[in-house]
Design an enzyme around this catalytic site. Structure first.
Site, PDB file in Angstrom:
ATOM      1  N   TYR A  50       0.807  -1.227   0.000  1.00 51.40           N
ATOM      2  CA  TYR A  50       0.000   0.000   0.000  1.00 51.40           C
ATOM      3  C   TYR A  50       0.840   1.278   0.000  1.00 51.40           C
ATOM      4  O   TYR A  50       1.787   1.417   0.768  1.00 51.40           O
ATOM      5  CB  TYR A  50      -0.909   0.032   1.234  1.00 51.40           C
ATOM      6  CG  TYR A  50      -2.127   0.909   1.029  1.00 51.40           C
ATOM      7  CD1 TYR A  50      -3.270   0.403   0.439  1.00 51.40           C
ATOM      8  CD2 TYR A  50      -2.127   2.246   1.395  1.00 51.40           C
ATOM      9  CE1 TYR A  50      -4.388   1.202   0.225  1.00 51.40           C
ATOM     10  CE2 TYR A  50      -3.239   3.051   1.193  1.00 51.40           C
ATOM     11  CZ  TYR A  50      -4.368   2.526   0.604  1.00 51.40           C
ATOM     12  OH  TYR A  50      -5.471   3.319   0.389  1.00 51.40           O
TER      13      TYR A  50
ATOM     14  N   LYS B 239       7.471   8.675   0.044  1.00 51.05           N
ATOM     15  CA  LYS B 239       7.920   9.062   1.387  1.00 51.05           C
ATOM     16  C   LYS B 239       9.329   8.513   1.674  1.00 51.05           C
ATOM     17  O   LYS B 239      10.151   9.189   2.290  1.00 51.05           O
ATOM     18  CB  LYS B 239       6.941   8.546   2.435  1.00 51.05           C
ATOM     19  CG  LYS B 239       5.493   8.945   2.195  1.00 51.05           C
ATOM     20  CD  LYS B 239       5.303  10.433   2.262  1.00 51.05           C
ATOM     21  CE  LYS B 239       3.813  10.796   2.229  1.00 51.05           C
ATOM     22  NZ  LYS B 239       3.594  12.246   2.250  1.00 51.05           N
TER      23      LYS B 239
ATOM     24  N   HIS C 200       8.156  17.927   3.147  1.00 54.67           N
ATOM     25  CA  HIS C 200       6.785  17.442   2.993  1.00 54.67           C
ATOM     26  C   HIS C 200       5.886  18.656   2.734  1.00 54.67           C
ATOM     27  O   HIS C 200       5.152  19.110   3.607  1.00 54.67           O
ATOM     28  CB  HIS C 200       6.394  16.720   4.298  1.00 54.67           C
ATOM     29  CG  HIS C 200       5.092  15.983   4.231  1.00 54.67           C
ATOM     30  ND1 HIS C 200       4.335  15.731   5.354  1.00 54.67           N
ATOM     31  CD2 HIS C 200       4.422  15.431   3.200  1.00 54.67           C
ATOM     32  CE1 HIS C 200       3.248  15.052   5.009  1.00 54.67           C
ATOM     33  NE2 HIS C 200       3.276  14.862   3.712  1.00 54.67           N
TER      34      HIS C 200
ATOM     35  N   SER D   4      -0.499  15.101   7.312  1.00 50.25           N
ATOM     36  CA  SER D   4      -1.520  14.334   6.601  1.00 50.25           C
ATOM     37  C   SER D   4      -2.906  14.704   7.140  1.00 50.25           C
ATOM     38  O   SER D   4      -3.058  14.994   8.321  1.00 50.25           O
ATOM     39  CB  SER D   4      -1.303  12.843   6.826  1.00 50.25           C
ATOM     40  OG  SER D   4       0.062  12.525   6.706  1.00 50.25           O
TER      41      SER D   4
ATOM     42  N   CYS E  70      -4.777  17.342   6.582  1.00 44.97           N
ATOM     43  CA  CYS E  70      -5.035  18.743   6.911  1.00 44.97           C
ATOM     44  C   CYS E  70      -5.417  19.524   5.663  1.00 44.97           C
ATOM     45  O   CYS E  70      -5.313  20.749   5.634  1.00 44.97           O
ATOM     46  CB  CYS E  70      -3.816  19.381   7.579  1.00 44.97           C
ATOM     47  SG  CYS E  70      -3.614  18.853   9.272  1.00 44.97           S
TER      48      CYS E  70
ATOM     49  N   ASP F 252       2.477  17.436  -2.452  1.00 48.43           N
ATOM     50  CA  ASP F 252       2.936  16.677  -1.283  1.00 48.43           C
ATOM     51  C   ASP F 252       4.405  16.903  -0.911  1.00 48.43           C
ATOM     52  O   ASP F 252       4.730  16.910   0.261  1.00 48.43           O
ATOM     53  CB  ASP F 252       2.688  15.173  -1.525  1.00 48.43           C
ATOM     54  CG  ASP F 252       2.745  14.354  -0.245  1.00 48.43           C
ATOM     55  OD1 ASP F 252       2.296  14.858   0.804  1.00 48.43           O
ATOM     56  OD2 ASP F 252       3.248  13.226  -0.283  1.00 48.43           O
TER      57      ASP F 252
ATOM     58  N   ARG G 257      -7.532   6.014  -1.601  1.00 44.25           N
ATOM     59  CA  ARG G 257      -6.698   6.952  -2.371  1.00 44.25           C
ATOM     60  C   ARG G 257      -7.019   6.953  -3.849  1.00 44.25           C
ATOM     61  O   ARG G 257      -7.501   5.963  -4.391  1.00 44.25           O
ATOM     62  CB  ARG G 257      -5.227   6.545  -2.204  1.00 44.25           C
ATOM     63  CG  ARG G 257      -4.698   6.634  -0.776  1.00 44.25           C
ATOM     64  CD  ARG G 257      -4.444   8.052  -0.381  1.00 44.25           C
ATOM     65  NE  ARG G 257      -3.983   8.173   0.995  1.00 44.25           N
ATOM     66  CZ  ARG G 257      -3.113   9.094   1.391  1.00 44.25           C
ATOM     67  NH1 ARG G 257      -2.594   9.957   0.556  1.00 44.25           N
ATOM     68  NH2 ARG G 257      -2.767   9.171   2.666  1.00 44.25           N
TER      69      ARG G 257
HETATM   70  C1  OXD Z   1       0.709  11.424   3.853  1.00 45.53           C
HETATM   71  C2  OXD Z   1       0.510  11.178   2.415  1.00 45.53           C
HETATM   72  O1  OXD Z   1       0.340  10.587   4.682  1.00 45.53           O
HETATM   73  O2  OXD Z   1       0.794  12.084   1.628  1.00 45.53           O
HETATM   74  O3  OXD Z   1       1.235  12.488   4.178  1.00 45.53           O
HETATM   75  O4  OXD Z   1       0.101  10.073   2.071  1.00 45.53           O
HETATM   76 MN    MN Z   2       1.954  13.614   2.537  1.00 44.14          MN
END
Ligand code: OXD
Ligand code: MN
Length: 599
Positions: free
Chosen positions: A212, A221, A241, A263, A265, A288, A380
């Protein structure tokens, strides 16, 4: 494919010997390959093609219920020394971790194809971009990487015979015995068998057991934040980020703004915001991640290292994000949303009435009164950035875009005002160090409450947070203060006594952006307060939304409540303790200065 890069070829061979797949496929990145991969997954029952009349080019996947989000407690930073990982990373000795993971990797791709995915984070050829190669046994990963990054032959071309690349190994952790039928979402179902491991000194990522999102799409990430964060520290740039947006004022003047929000927000929503103010325009560069380097003119230039958006679906609606709604009408992969009887998708908070029946994200019959959500809270969409209606024409400019302001913020019901301009760079870094947010559904296994999340990087730190904050402070010494972006602390989430949000949010957030732009151009009015510069009365344009928020309510979310700030200081001090002697001196000084200004 004939590989010119001998080291890459040798590494592929090494991984092949360890994982023992049935065959190896080097991704060329072509449309034919993408379509073929999807067909294989449809035939195997892993993917569902959506109704082409409703959502052309769209597909639905359902993940295993144990594999629905990032697993922070199984995310490891295996630096050589524990003290370099600091208090916010799960440290494991790299040799022990490798020994354990080698056992798991041994034969883990039996019955599967081993895909080799060369990918570029950032436009190919940009001096800010970097290359990685992900080896994965998941065709879902291949198609998602094809959207989220630039993959295939063109990347191998840029890598040449001896280019540097980040080595990423990923396996879903479910070898197939002879004749065994694959499950619809193969993974290692027990959380303890999942590993998202980073070896920062070796610039290497090893992931096992999850298919996932950020656990499996290793460019995002793992590379673009955790490993790139270490590279950025060593090479003198910033891997953050942050969203990147372009805002044009009614006179046609353009500003580029980055924003760090934890995340859940509304970061993607803000990156694509449609301003409610006449004459103002917002376009999107990234939603992101931002990589920023100084240009020769002493300004920070940012690129979006990604090529797609991996956005949270529930809550995405014509109200919260009309651009995303348009973007995901076609050529998009959906994971863990509801499937309607006419072959479309449905989710909570989409502003579309629930159908009488659908198949939920777990594959079960669902009706509106069944008491379960149709879509998982962390469902998502994966969708190419290029098809976003608000994408800025220069979003792939290899030079990046010059950043004028950095927003930082979180989800806080009290204390933190709607917007607060930092006094200078160090004060901005201090605000970044104290930002916090209520916990989110993007990660499994978090306790409820506010967690301090410096620059929204807490789950994405690749090294000691104290050193990271020092790196931010050092970055500010590299240019003239007038050329550095100004840092603004925002909070859309203040609540009233009845637990209702006071600020209307969404498109109205453009009113805060307007004030910020006016501050940058020297016409915005502010009042100096002990915590920073806040909008002067009347400086936030409420024209046309007087029915949504009054000047009195606005004043409430722009106040400085001394008692709550003194409480905040106690909690900041408590949080700072974990940095020990790696807490930058400048930040203790900032905290002392704030305390003095308040008393
Ligand atoms: C997060 C994402 O969790 O972008 O920040 O998926
Ligand atoms: Mn993110």
């Amino acid at each position: 494919m004939n590989l010119k890069h001998k080291e890459l070829a040798a590494w592929i061979e090494e991984v092949r010997e360890m994982c023992k797949p049935d065959s190896v496929h080097i991704a060329d990145g072509s449309k034919e390959e993408y379509n073929k991969m999807l067909q294989i997954m449809i035939d195997a029952g892993l993917a569902t093609a959506l109704n082409p009349e409703k959502r052309p080019g769209c597909f639905l996947f359902r993940s295993h219920p144990s594999d629905v989000a990032r697993v922070e407690n199984r995310t490891f930073i295996a630096s050589k020394k524990q003290e370099d990982a600091g208090p916010d990373c799960n440290w494991v000795d790299p040799e022990e971790l490798k020994a354990d993971m080698r056992k798991l990797y041994d034969g883990c791709m039996k019955g599967r194809v081993m895909y080799v995915i060369p990918f570029s984070m950032g436009p190919i050829g940009s001096p800010i971009s970097k290359i990685g190669v992900e080896i994965s046994d998941s065709p879902y990963v291949v198609i998602n990487m094809a959207i989220m990054t630039r993959i295939g032959e063109k990347v191998l071309g840029a890598l040449g015979a001896d280019g540097e690349f980040v080595r990423c190994i990923h396996s879903v952790g479910k070898p197939l015995n002879d004749g065994e039928k694959d499950s619809s979402w193969p993974c290692a179902p027990s959380i303890d068998q999942k590993y998202i491991s980073h070896f920062p000194e070796e610039r290497t990522i090893w992931s096992y057991g999850s298919g996932y999102g950020g656990n499996a799409l290793l460019g995002k990430k793992c590379f673009a934040l955790r490993i790139a964060g270490v590279q950025a520290r060593d090479e003198g740039w910033l891997a953050e980020h942050m969203l990147i947006l372009k805002i044009t004022d009614p006179a046609g003047k353009v500003y580029y703004i980055c924003g760090a929000l934890p995340s859940f927000c509304g970061k993607t929503n803000l990156a694509m915001v449609v301003p409610t103010l006449p004459g103002w325009k917002v376009e999107t560069i990234g939603d992101d991640i931002a990589w920023m380097k100084f240009g020769e003119d002493g300004r920070l230039y940012a690129i979006n290292p990604e090529a797609g958006f991996f956005g949270v679906v529930p809550g995405t609606s014509a109200q919260s994000n009309p651009n995303a709604m348009k973007q995901i009408e076609r050529d998009t992969i959906f994971t863990n949303v509801g499937l309607t009887d006419d072959g479309d998708v449905w989710w909570e908070g989409g502003g579309i009435p629930a159908p009488e029946h659908l198949i939920d994200w777990e594959g079960n019959d669902w009706t509106p009164d069944c008491g379960r959500p149709a879509a998982h809270a962390n469902a998502r969409f994966t969708s190419p950035a290029a098809q976003c209606p608000s994408i800025a024409p220069e979003w792939e400019d290899p030079a990046g875009v010059p950043i004028s302001a950095i927003l930082i913020g979180g989800r806080r019901g009290g204390t933190i005002p709607l917007v607060n301009e930092s006094l200078d760079w160090n004060h901005g870094v201090f605000l970044g160090s104290i930002m916090g947010s209520e916990t989110t559904a993007a990660a499994i296994g978090l306790a409820a409450g506010v967690r301090r999340d410096p620059f929204a990087m807490l789950p994405f730190m690749g090294y000691h947070t104290g050193d990271y904050l020092q790196h931010w402070l050092n970055t500010g010494k590299k240019s003239d203060s007038g050329k550095l972006p100004k840092i603004y602390f925002v909070n859309w989430f203040r609540k009233d006594e009845n637990d209702k949000f006071i600020w209307p949010g969404f498109g109205e957030n453009s009113r805060v952006l307007k004030w910020i732009v006016e501050r940058l151009s020297g016409i915005g009015e502010a009042v100096e307060t002990p915590i920073g510069n806040l909008p002067a009365p009347g400086a936030i344009d409420l024209c046309g939304i007087e029915d949504k928020i009054s000047e009195e309510s606005l004043a409430k979310i722009l106040d400085v409540d001394k008692a709550s700030w003194l409480e905040e200081i106690v909690s900041i001090k408590e949080n700072y303790k974990k940095f020990g002697d790696r807490l930058p001196e400048e930040l203790s000084e900032q905290l002392d200065a704030l305390e003095k200004r308040l008393s």
